[in-house]
Enzyme design. Structure first.
Site, PDB file in Angstrom:
ATOM      1  N   PHE A 109       0.830  -1.202   0.000  1.00 44.24           N
ATOM      2  CA  PHE A 109       0.000   0.000   0.000  1.00 44.24           C
ATOM      3  C   PHE A 109       0.866   1.253   0.000  1.00 44.24           C
ATOM      4  CE2 PHE A 109      -2.637  -3.169   2.117  1.00 44.24           C
ATOM      5  CZ  PHE A 109      -3.901  -2.954   1.590  1.00 44.24           C
ATOM      6  N   ASP A 110       0.454   2.249  -0.751  1.00 44.63           N
ATOM      7  CA  ASP A 110       0.972   3.590  -0.531  1.00 44.63           C
ATOM      8  C   ASP A 110       0.313   4.098   0.750  1.00 44.63           C
ATOM      9  OD1 ASP A 110       2.098   6.156  -0.977  1.00 44.63           O
ATOM     10  OD2 ASP A 110       0.183   6.823  -1.794  1.00 44.63           O
ATOM     11  N   LYS A 111       0.940   5.056   1.431  1.00 48.80           N
ATOM     12  CA  LYS A 111       0.337   5.563   2.668  1.00 48.80           C
ATOM     13  C   LYS A 111      -0.603   6.729   2.410  1.00 48.80           C
ATOM     14  CE  LYS A 111       2.392   8.491   5.426  1.00 48.80           C
ATOM     15  NZ  LYS A 111       1.391   9.575   5.636  1.00 48.80           N
TER      16      LYS A 111
END
Length: 658
Positions: free
Chosen positions: A346-348
């Site tokens: 995941f990107d944050k």
């Protein structure tokens, strides 16, 4: 079933029953088959009467099959339709009219069901085109003119009346309303929208705050609004969505490609084997008619009807169901790959978090009054244009209900340290320890310990000094989405084993967010090229991975992943183009649904392959050995085709617990 690429209903025009002619012909075939069988078994009428009934059944059952077989033969190929026509003709030759008619009835019924399944799935997709209104109310001075949406131009102003569909992608310039975006994003609740503050120098559509934009096909609420058109009809989000989903059949899944290759070689082999079996009477003691009967029975048993439709029907049904829920899956490959994923990166920012800093801590010190403390911070931060200052001021007003009174002045930003200003003619400093030290302000060890604790937990902490004394601490943080923790829990429950955050933020920030929402691990301080390196490592260790991001900033890493999933794609052309799976809404909670749907699709594809191949594997040796008759072979073989189609259609009703 037939594996041609023609529109299954291309032959239905100008026929007696319209688009349902194929199904009605199949039913008529069954009626005349049953009539002929009953007359021959239960009456003493002339043999000509059941014979005419069987001939009629042959006509209705073989009509469309013959047309499709002819089309294929003229292109230099043989397919399953040809095998079925050959089997029915052979049955007639050896005077097994009832069995031949049964074969044509079940095969044509399977054909009709296949086309029904494909058509039903396609209609679910094509229904998206009905979202767009056909006309728009164009504002010209003080008058309104109804025009086709195709005639709208960029920067035209359209008026959208209450409870009507929005005719173009654009920015709201006048009025506020609550808009139902479910047709595009799948969101169940209407979304409040407001007019943009200024229409001068309007940013690109993708860069406008989502509370100001409107999508084609969404439904206006109780108030009239005016929208400035930013995309032409052909470029609207819904138009692009329709085009991409309609093109889904060009993206074949690995199973589809494998079965196509298999069929290409399998059908000629079946023809050769059946031809050889016709002459078995030279080797074994039986008549030519017995050998021919055996060959025809084997032909029926060996035809890969169910195999041909098992994967396409499941893929199209799965993609159609996803589209109904505001999720664009670009073809069978993405659908199958996503169904086998156990690792997600995941990107944050904006994916697991809100993507906006929020005020997280307000800590007055030395018994300073909290309300007065917040008033001082609000007055000073309101004068700054820094994103953190704006976030702090907004949250103080919204969460603590304190109003700006204009009591601060002479603000000055100190690069890398903070800001200073005057509040009621007294100096205020808000920033880091270095700012305090430069101003000669003493910071006690207990205060520094509180600061360190906040920093270690991923917060951006700031000291606040008034009249040269520290009066408190404030902190901000990009907080997790409300649904992030529950979404990750659901993902774990459906079999996702590793969930990794890849972020450009400090490791402490990543660790803090990961701990709050239940991530497996977090990797911080990553540049875009570092994220690519991490994806390469994950691919090496885990085989297949999905990357979830916004489809723009994470494009290199997403391109490398097995399946890329873009969030909030309704407002992003880049995300729509580049992602394998696009969540049209900005809701991460859609992710378990789409992964669950992909897994259900993969299960159904496997079930269908097991059924279709299993029937062939059992029937072929049984028929070669002469242990069954053509009637039972037809029943079991064509019955499996019907079962496979019905099984695939279950995906259109998928709710998350299939």
């Amino acid at each position: 079933m037939s594996n041609n690429n023609n529109d299954p209903h291309s032959h239905s025009h100008n026929l007696i029953f319209g688009k349902n002619t194929e199904l009605h012909f199949s039913i008529l075939c069954g009626v005349f088959l049953v009539a002929g069988f009953l007359i021959s078994k239960l009456t003493a009428l002339s043999n000509w009467i059941p014979f005419i009934s069987y001939i009629t059944a042959y006509f209705f059952g073989g009509y469309f099959i013959t047309i499709e077989a002819y089309k294929k033969i003229t292109k230099g190929g043989f397919d399953i339709d040809f095998l079925m026509i050959a089997a029915a003709a052979g049955a007639a030759y050896i005077d097994s009219w009832a069995e031949g008619a049964l074969l044509l009835f079940l095969f044509s019924l399977g054909h009709a069901l296949e086309h029904y399944a494909m058509n039903k799935a396609k209609k679910s997709i094509e229904a998206l085109s009905d979202l767009s209104p056909k006309t728009a109310l164009l504002k010209q001075g003080n008058t309104l003119k109804k025009i086709p949406i195709e005639d709208l131009k960029i920067n035209d102003i359209i008026v959208v009346r209450p409870h009507t569909k929005i005719a173009a992608d654009g920015v709201i310039v006048t009025g506020n309303s609550s808009i139902n975006q479910a047709p595009i994003t799948g969101e169940s609740m209407p979304v409040d929208k407001t007019a943009i503050a200024s229409t001068e120098h309007v940013p690109e559509f993708k860069n406008i705050d989502k509370k100001h934009i409107a999508f084609t096909g969404t439904i206006n609420g109780d108030n009239s609004i005016e929208i400035q058109v930013l995309k032409l009809s052909k470029d609207s989000t819904v138009a692009r969505l329709i085009n991409m989903v309609s093109a889904v059949e060009t993206h074949k899944s690995p199973t589809q490609r494998l079965t196509k290759k298999f069929e290409k070689w399998y059908v000629p082999i079946v023809i050769i084997v059946v031809t050889l079996l016709c002459f078995a009477y030279f080797i074994i003691d039986e008549s030519f008619n017995d050998s021919l009967y055996r060959a025809i029975t084997v032909l029926v048993a060996a035809s890969p009807c169910a195999l041909a439709i098992s994967t396409p029907s499941a893929v199209l049904s799965g993609v159609a169901r996803a589209a109904q829920k505001g999720v664009l899956i670009k073809g069978g490959k993405a659908l199958e790959d996503l169904g086998s994923i156990t690792t997600i990166a995941f990107d944050k920012t904006g994916t697991l978090t809100e993507g906006k800093p929020k005020l997280t801590h307000v800590i007055p010190l030395n018994n300073f009054d909290e309300k007065e403390f917040l008033q001082i911070v609000l007055e000073v931060e309101s004068l700054s244009n820094h994103p953190l200052a704006k976030a702090i001021a907004k949250d103080i007003e919204d969460l603590h209900h304190i109003n700006f009174k204009g009591r601060a002045e002479n603000i000055e930003a100190i690069q890398g340290k903070g800001i200073v200003a005057l509040y009621d003619k007294a100096k205020v400093s808000i920033g880091n320890l270095k700012l305090m030290q430069d101003d000669g302000i003493t910071v006690e060890d207990t205060v520094l310990a509180q600061m360190d604790s906040l920093l270690q937990n991923g917060h951006t902490a700031m000291l606040v000094a008034f009249k040269n004394e520290v009066i408190g601490i404030i902190s901000v943080m990009d907080v997790p989405r409300e649904a992030a923790a529950s979404t990750l829990k659901k993902l774990t429950s459906i079999g996702i084993k590793r969930m990794i955050m890849l972020t450009g933020d400090h490791q402490n920030v990543g660790d803090s967010i990961a701990k709050q929402i239940g991530l497996t691990e977090a990797k911080g301080g990553l540049l875009p090229e570092d994220k690519v390196t991490e994806i390469e490592k994950l691919l090496a260790t885990d085989g297949k991975i999905a990357m979830v991001g916004d489809g723009v900033n994470d494009a290199p890493a997403m391109a490398l992943s097995t399946v890329s999933v873009a969030m909030g794609a309704a407002g992003s052309d880049v995300a729509l183009e580049t992602a394998d799976v696009a969540l049209m809404s900005d809701k991460i909670e859609r992710l378990p649904f789409v992964i669950g749907l992909s897994r259900a699709s993969k299960r159904i594809i496997k079930q269908n392959l097991f059924i279709s191949l299993g029937v062939v594997i059992i029937l072929v040796p049984v028929t070669i050995l002469g242990l069954t008759n053509i009637g039972l072979a037809v029943l079991f073989h064509e019955g499996s085709t019907v079962v496979v189609v019905i099984n695939a259609l279950r995906l259109l009703a998928y709710k998350g617990n299939l």
